[in-house]
Enzyme design. Structure first.
Site, PDB file in Angstrom:
ATOM      1  N   VAL A  86     -33.483  20.330  24.964  1.00  0.00           N
ATOM      2  CA  VAL A  86     -34.830  20.899  25.116  1.00  0.00           C
ATOM      3  C   VAL A  86     -34.734  22.427  25.130  1.00  0.00           C
ATOM      4  CG1 VAL A  86     -35.624  18.886  26.420  1.00  0.00           C
ATOM      5  CG2 VAL A  86     -34.755  20.888  27.644  1.00  0.00           C
ATOM      6  N   PRO A  89     -35.782  28.832  27.273  1.00  0.00           N
ATOM      7  CA  PRO A  89     -36.240  30.195  26.983  1.00  0.00           C
ATOM      8  C   PRO A  89     -35.616  31.219  27.935  1.00  0.00           C
ATOM      9  CG  PRO A  89     -38.080  28.758  27.630  1.00  0.00           C
ATOM     10  CD  PRO A  89     -36.834  27.983  27.825  1.00  0.00           C
ATOM     11  N   SER A 127     -28.269  21.451  24.650  1.00  0.00           N
ATOM     12  CA  SER A 127     -28.764  22.824  24.478  1.00  0.00           C
ATOM     13  C   SER A 127     -27.901  23.773  25.303  1.00  0.00           C
ATOM     14  CB  SER A 127     -30.233  22.952  24.863  1.00  0.00           C
ATOM     15  OG  SER A 127     -30.575  22.131  25.935  1.00  0.00           O
ATOM     16  N   PHE A 222     -18.835  36.278  20.868  1.00  0.00           N
ATOM     17  CA  PHE A 222     -17.795  36.819  19.968  1.00  0.00           C
ATOM     18  C   PHE A 222     -18.342  36.988  18.545  1.00  0.00           C
ATOM     19  CE2 PHE A 222     -13.286  36.183  21.796  1.00  0.00           C
ATOM     20  CZ  PHE A 222     -13.720  36.320  23.115  1.00  0.00           C
ATOM     21  N   CYS A 272     -30.024  31.811  19.076  1.00  0.00           N
ATOM     22  CA  CYS A 272     -28.894  31.719  20.013  1.00  0.00           C
ATOM     23  C   CYS A 272     -28.286  33.046  20.450  1.00  0.00           C
ATOM     24  CB  CYS A 272     -27.783  30.886  19.389  1.00  0.00           C
ATOM     25  SG  CYS A 272     -28.219  29.170  19.224  1.00  0.00           S
ATOM     26  N   PHE A 273     -27.957  33.904  19.488  1.00  0.00           N
ATOM     27  CA  PHE A 273     -27.086  35.031  19.829  1.00  0.00           C
ATOM     28  C   PHE A 273     -27.630  35.892  20.972  1.00  0.00           C
ATOM     29  CE2 PHE A 273     -24.649  35.400  15.519  1.00  0.00           C
ATOM     30  CZ  PHE A 273     -24.006  34.223  15.818  1.00  0.00           C
ATOM     31  N   LYS A 335     -32.140  34.118   8.454  1.00  0.00           N
ATOM     32  CA  LYS A 335     -31.057  34.066   7.473  1.00  0.00           C
ATOM     33  C   LYS A 335     -31.537  33.190   6.334  1.00  0.00           C
ATOM     34  CE  LYS A 335     -27.636  31.068   8.529  1.00  0.00           C
ATOM     35  NZ  LYS A 335     -26.643  30.271   9.312  1.00  0.00           N
ATOM     36  N   ARG A 342     -36.984  32.461  14.514  1.00  0.00           N
ATOM     37  CA  ARG A 342     -36.764  32.840  15.911  1.00  0.00           C
ATOM     38  C   ARG A 342     -35.844  34.064  15.996  1.00  0.00           C
ATOM     39  NH1 ARG A 342     -35.205  27.088  18.379  1.00  0.00           N
ATOM     40  NH2 ARG A 342     -33.982  27.057  16.469  1.00  0.00           N
ATOM     41  N   ARG A 447     -29.621  43.573   3.539  1.00  0.00           N
ATOM     42  CA  ARG A 447     -28.643  42.474   3.518  1.00  0.00           C
ATOM     43  C   ARG A 447     -27.505  42.716   2.534  1.00  0.00           C
ATOM     44  NH1 ARG A 447     -28.989  38.845   7.780  1.00  0.00           N
ATOM     45  NH2 ARG A 447     -31.174  38.647   8.367  1.00  0.00           N
TER      46      ARG A 447
HETATM   47  C1  UDX Z   1     -25.174  30.622  15.433  1.00  0.00           C
HETATM   48  C2  UDX Z   1     -23.696  30.214  15.453  1.00  0.00           C
HETATM   49  O1  UDX Z   1     -23.088  30.578  14.209  1.00  0.00           O
HETATM   50  C3  UDX Z   1     -23.559  28.719  15.705  1.00  0.00           C
HETATM   51  O2  UDX Z   1     -22.191  28.372  15.810  1.00  0.00           O
HETATM   52  C4  UDX Z   1     -24.302  28.360  16.987  1.00  0.00           C
HETATM   53  O3  UDX Z   1     -24.256  26.968  17.184  1.00  0.00           O
HETATM   54  C5  UDX Z   1     -25.744  28.828  16.946  1.00  0.00           C
HETATM   55  O4  UDX Z   1     -25.802  30.230  16.647  1.00  0.00           O
HETATM   56  P1  UDX Z   1     -27.129  30.486  13.644  1.00  0.00           P
HETATM   57  O5  UDX Z   1     -27.862  31.370  14.593  1.00  0.00           O
HETATM   58  O6  UDX Z   1     -27.812  29.259  13.130  1.00  0.00           O
HETATM   59  O7  UDX Z   1     -25.771  29.973  14.319  1.00  0.00           O
HETATM   60  O8  UDX Z   1     -26.695  31.327  12.340  1.00  0.00           O
HETATM   61  P2  UDX Z   1     -25.519  32.340  12.018  1.00  0.00           P
HETATM   62  O9  UDX Z   1     -24.996  31.994  10.685  1.00  0.00           O
HETATM   63  O10 UDX Z   1     -24.520  32.445  13.102  1.00  0.00           O
HETATM   64  O11 UDX Z   1     -26.275  33.735  11.862  1.00  0.00           O
HETATM   65  C6  UDX Z   1     -26.858  34.405  12.966  1.00  0.00           C
HETATM   66  C7  UDX Z   1     -27.383  35.763  12.519  1.00  0.00           C
HETATM   67  O12 UDX Z   1     -26.328  36.647  12.202  1.00  0.00           O
HETATM   68  C8  UDX Z   1     -28.267  35.701  11.268  1.00  0.00           C
HETATM   69  O13 UDX Z   1     -29.364  36.555  11.425  1.00  0.00           O
HETATM   70  C9  UDX Z   1     -27.347  36.198  10.174  1.00  0.00           C
HETATM   71  O14 UDX Z   1     -28.033  36.769   9.098  1.00  0.00           O
HETATM   72  C10 UDX Z   1     -26.540  37.246  10.936  1.00  0.00           C
HETATM   73  N1  UDX Z   1     -25.240  37.530  10.311  1.00  0.00           N
HETATM   74  C11 UDX Z   1     -24.292  36.543  10.202  1.00  0.00           C
HETATM   75  C12 UDX Z   1     -24.954  38.826   9.889  1.00  0.00           C
HETATM   76  O15 UDX Z   1     -25.790  39.733  10.008  1.00  0.00           O
HETATM   77  N2  UDX Z   1     -23.719  39.092   9.356  1.00  0.00           N
HETATM   78  C13 UDX Z   1     -22.757  38.130   9.216  1.00  0.00           C
HETATM   79  O16 UDX Z   1     -21.663  38.460   8.742  1.00  0.00           O
HETATM   80  C14 UDX Z   1     -23.049  36.818   9.666  1.00  0.00           C
HETATM   81  P1  ADP Z   2     -33.194  23.867  19.563  1.00  0.00           P
HETATM   82  O1  ADP Z   2     -33.082  24.926  18.521  1.00  0.00           O
HETATM   83  O2  ADP Z   2     -32.279  24.105  20.743  1.00  0.00           O
HETATM   84  O3  ADP Z   2     -33.063  22.476  19.027  1.00  0.00           O
HETATM   85  P2  ADP Z   2     -36.094  23.607  19.649  1.00  0.00           P
HETATM   86  O4  ADP Z   2     -37.055  24.545  20.275  1.00  0.00           O
HETATM   87  O5  ADP Z   2     -36.067  23.483  18.160  1.00  0.00           O
HETATM   88  O6  ADP Z   2     -34.646  24.005  20.211  1.00  0.00           O
HETATM   89  O7  ADP Z   2     -36.303  22.134  20.232  1.00  0.00           O
HETATM   90  C1  ADP Z   2     -36.542  21.821  21.547  1.00  0.00           C
HETATM   91  C2  ADP Z   2     -37.505  20.621  21.585  1.00  0.00           C
HETATM   92  O8  ADP Z   2     -37.545  20.091  22.925  1.00  0.00           O
HETATM   93  C3  ADP Z   2     -38.948  20.949  21.226  1.00  0.00           C
HETATM   94  O9  ADP Z   2     -39.345  20.165  20.121  1.00  0.00           O
HETATM   95  C4  ADP Z   2     -39.761  20.599  22.509  1.00  0.00           C
HETATM   96  O10 ADP Z   2     -41.035  20.039  22.223  1.00  0.00           O
HETATM   97  C5  ADP Z   2     -38.855  19.581  23.162  1.00  0.00           C
HETATM   98  N1  ADP Z   2     -39.048  19.420  24.617  1.00  0.00           N
HETATM   99  C6  ADP Z   2     -39.116  20.380  25.570  1.00  0.00           C
HETATM  100  N2  ADP Z   2     -39.256  19.838  26.801  1.00  0.00           N
HETATM  101  C7  ADP Z   2     -39.265  18.481  26.633  1.00  0.00           C
HETATM  102  C8  ADP Z   2     -39.362  17.341  27.519  1.00  0.00           C
HETATM  103  N3  ADP Z   2     -39.447  17.507  28.850  1.00  0.00           N
HETATM  104  N4  ADP Z   2     -39.349  16.101  26.986  1.00  0.00           N
HETATM  105  C9  ADP Z   2     -39.229  15.928  25.641  1.00  0.00           C
HETATM  106  N5  ADP Z   2     -39.121  16.944  24.756  1.00  0.00           N
HETATM  107  C10 ADP Z   2     -39.129  18.208  25.234  1.00  0.00           C
END
Ligand code: UDX
Ligand code: ADP
Ligand code: UDX
Length: 480
Positions: A86, A89, A127, A222, A272-273, A335, A342, A447
């Site tokens: 889930v 934030p 998550s 990292f 994530c980052f 990307k 996000r 880019r």
């Molecule tokens: C990241 C991690 O890679 C992944 O392992 C983790 O589970 C979730 O977070 P994600 O955010 O989906 O994945 O994409 P990623 O490919 O890591 O890119 C993140 C950001 O870094 C993007 O905006 C991408 O454009 C940027 N990026 C990546 C760069 O600017 N330069 C690079 O060399 C690589």
């Molecule tokens: P991630 O990128 O980590 O998968 P998302 O925001 O795409 O995150 O997904 C999280 C999901 O969890 C959303 O679709 C949201 O509606 C759902 N969620 C949040 N709280 C609950 C809950 N209590 N029960 C079921 N689903 C939930």
């Protein structure tokens, strides 16, 4: 038959469960969510997320051993293994605002599990959460257990968007953390057995709970740090005449460093980052490790600096004002190969240009107008709440138009900015684009995907992150 339920049908839960279902025909997998629209989309023809290869996987097992449902309680009560994926934030108010994770959705999921469970469960953190969350969840479950036994595991997901299916089929590693008690080890083995259907055993790493939780934060920190390092170098390259691509290539040839994740950019984005680093910083501060916290905070500061630097470069190149000028934005997703926006750097760049009164014409092959308008009107950190999945609010930014074609976006524009590295931007007819733009016509490549020489020959004034500057840009006022 083993039953798995995943709470949260998002970018992580959906693809991960689909790949488990495909590889484990003997396991029944239910993905549940409180969002009715998200679940209907998972059950329909147009899946709620764009991810190469996902459609095929879902189509092969949906209705057989993969189900999407809003009946959260039913599927949770029937499951042997419950993944929790889930939203987590960043808190916007109260203690730790702007840094700490808001665990509201996690806590409510844990309480619901305790309410509806009638048999023993393995509960898996999927998550990313702060270190020691498992302990808090364990307490909620134990204090409401009604005699039911829970084992908590941490099994962080390392997939990257755009390559999620490939990453899930062929992961570098699967990490499972659990309690080092006989029951804990049994639960670890049960989850290991699921992945062992397709992941070689030597790639399944088992650790204690805290190591697994921290490893996920550390891995993302990292990776982000590498990008901030190369982005910091890109500023120095522009100042000295070095070329960041040449520097990255030379540095990456060192086998101790490696070539991946060294592409300079307008800044990293994604869900994530930033969130995970803020989390890490908060955990360090809570443990009195202020120097460690400051070290990691700097990764985010450099990322913010890079986005600001890009906006400043645009404005200063264009005679110090973009007021009333049309600027084409090519790419809005964080990307390529995803529709996800996000924390995309495009939000900050667009907001920066809008604050200087530019008119923006935005094109991204996977992002809708609704989404772009919502992103440009939303407050920082508000994106990660389930409410974000609701239809857009009526507010919109009037200086922004969203178009479905790069040629329409660039027509009569003074400048074009590449903010996402979509492959299609490499093969546009730039002669045609140049002829339809105002002069001087500027290209700002955030880019490094453009053929700078070719564009300069056509007549564009080109800025590409970390590349030797166009003579035009060299003579413009210094950029902060
Ligand atoms: C990241 C991690 O890679 C992944 O392992 C983790 O589970 C979730 O977070 P994600 O955010 O989906 O994945 O994409 P990623 O490919 O890591 O890119 C993140 C950001 O870094 C993007 O905006 C991408 O454009 C940027 N990026 C990546 C760069 O600017 N330069 C690079 O060399 C690589
Ligand atoms: P991630 O990128 O980590 O998968 P998302 O925001 O795409 O995150 O997904 C999280 C999901 O969890 C959303 O679709 C949201 O509606 C759902 N969620 C949040 N709280 C609950 C809950 N209590 N029960 C079921 N689903 C939930
Ligand atoms: C370094 C570079 O490795 C080399 O490429 C460059 O030409 C000169 O500088 P050197 O200083 O000889 O070489 O040794 P190196 O193996 O890099 O170690 C430097 C320091 O880092 C040592 O004190 C070493 O103990 C320490 N170190 C290294 C760690 O603390 N942890 C590590 O994982 C690696």
């Amino acid at each position: 038959m083993v039953k798995i339920c995943c709470i949260g049908a998002g970018y992580v839960g959906g693809p991960t469960m689909a790949v488990i279902a495909l590889n484990c025909p003997s396991i029944e997998v239910a993905v549940v969510d409180i969002s009715v629209s998200r679940i209907s989309a998972w059950n329909g023809d147009q899946l709620p997320i764009y991810e190469p290869g996902l459609d095929e996987v879902v189509k092969q097992c949906r209705g057989k051993n993969l189900f999407f449902s809003t009946d959260v309680e039913k599927h949770v009560s029937e499951a042997d293994i419950i993944f929790v994926s889930v939203n987590t934030p960043t808190k916007t108010q109260g203690l730790g605002a702007g840094k700490a994770a808001d665990l509201t959705y996690w806590e409510s999921a844990a309480r619901m599990i305790a309410d509806v469970s009638k048999s023993n469960k393995i509960v898996v953190e999927k998550s990313t959460v702060p270190v020691k969350t498992a302990e808090a969840i364990e307490r909620i479950l134990r204090h409401n257990s009604k005699g039911i036994k829970y084992q908590i595991l941490s099994n962080p997901e390392f997939l990257a968007e755009g390559t999620a299916i490939q990453d899930l089929f062929n992961p570098d590693r699967v990490l499972i953390g659990g309690r080092e008690t006989p029951e804990g080890l049994k639960a670890i083995q049960a989850l290991k057995d699921v992945y062992a259907h397709w992941v070689p055993e030597d790639r399944i790493i088992t650790t204690n709970l805290w190591s697994a939780e921290l490893s996920k934060l550390a891995a993302n920190a990292f990776l982000a740090q590498r990008i901030s390092s190369v982005n910091a170098m890109s500023a120095l390259c522009e100042a000295t005449g070095a070329d960041v691509s040449q520097v990255s290539h030379a540095v990456g040839k060192d086998s101790r460093i490696g070539p991946k994740f060294l592409n300079a950019s307008v800044g990293f984005g994604g869900s994530c980052f930033q969130k995970d680093i803020l989390n890490l910083v908060y955990v360090c501060e809570c443990n009195g490790l202020l120097e460690v916290a400051t070290y990691w905070k700097q990764v985010i500061k450099v990322n913010d600096y890079q986005k600001n630097r890009f906006v400043n470069r645009i404005v200063s190149s264009m005679f110090n004002t973009v007021s009333g000028k049309k600027i084409a934005i090519l790419g809005f997703a964080f990307k390529k190969d995803t529709g996800d926006t996000r924390e995309t750097p495009a939000i900050d760049v667009c907001k920066g240009l809008l604050s200087d009164k530019a008119r923006l014409s935005i094109y991204d092959p996977q992002v809708t107008e609704d989404q772009i308008q919502r992103d440009l009107t939303m407050n920082k950190f508000d994106w990660d709440h389930p409410i974000h999945l609701q239809p857009a609010s009526p507010t919109s930014v009037k200086q922004v138009t969203v178009v479905w074609d790069a040629y329409a976006a660039t027509k009569d524009a003074h400048a074009l900015c590449v903010l996402t590295e979509w492959d299609e931007f490499k093969t546009l007819d730039y002669r045609r684009i140049f002829d339809n733009m105002q002069k001087p016509a500027f290209v700002f490549d955030g880019r490094n995907i453009m053929n700078v020489e070719m564009l300069r020959e056509i007549g564009f004034i080109v800025y590409s992150i970390g590349k030797p500057l166009d003579p035009w840009l060299k003579n413009m006022p210094a950029v902060a």
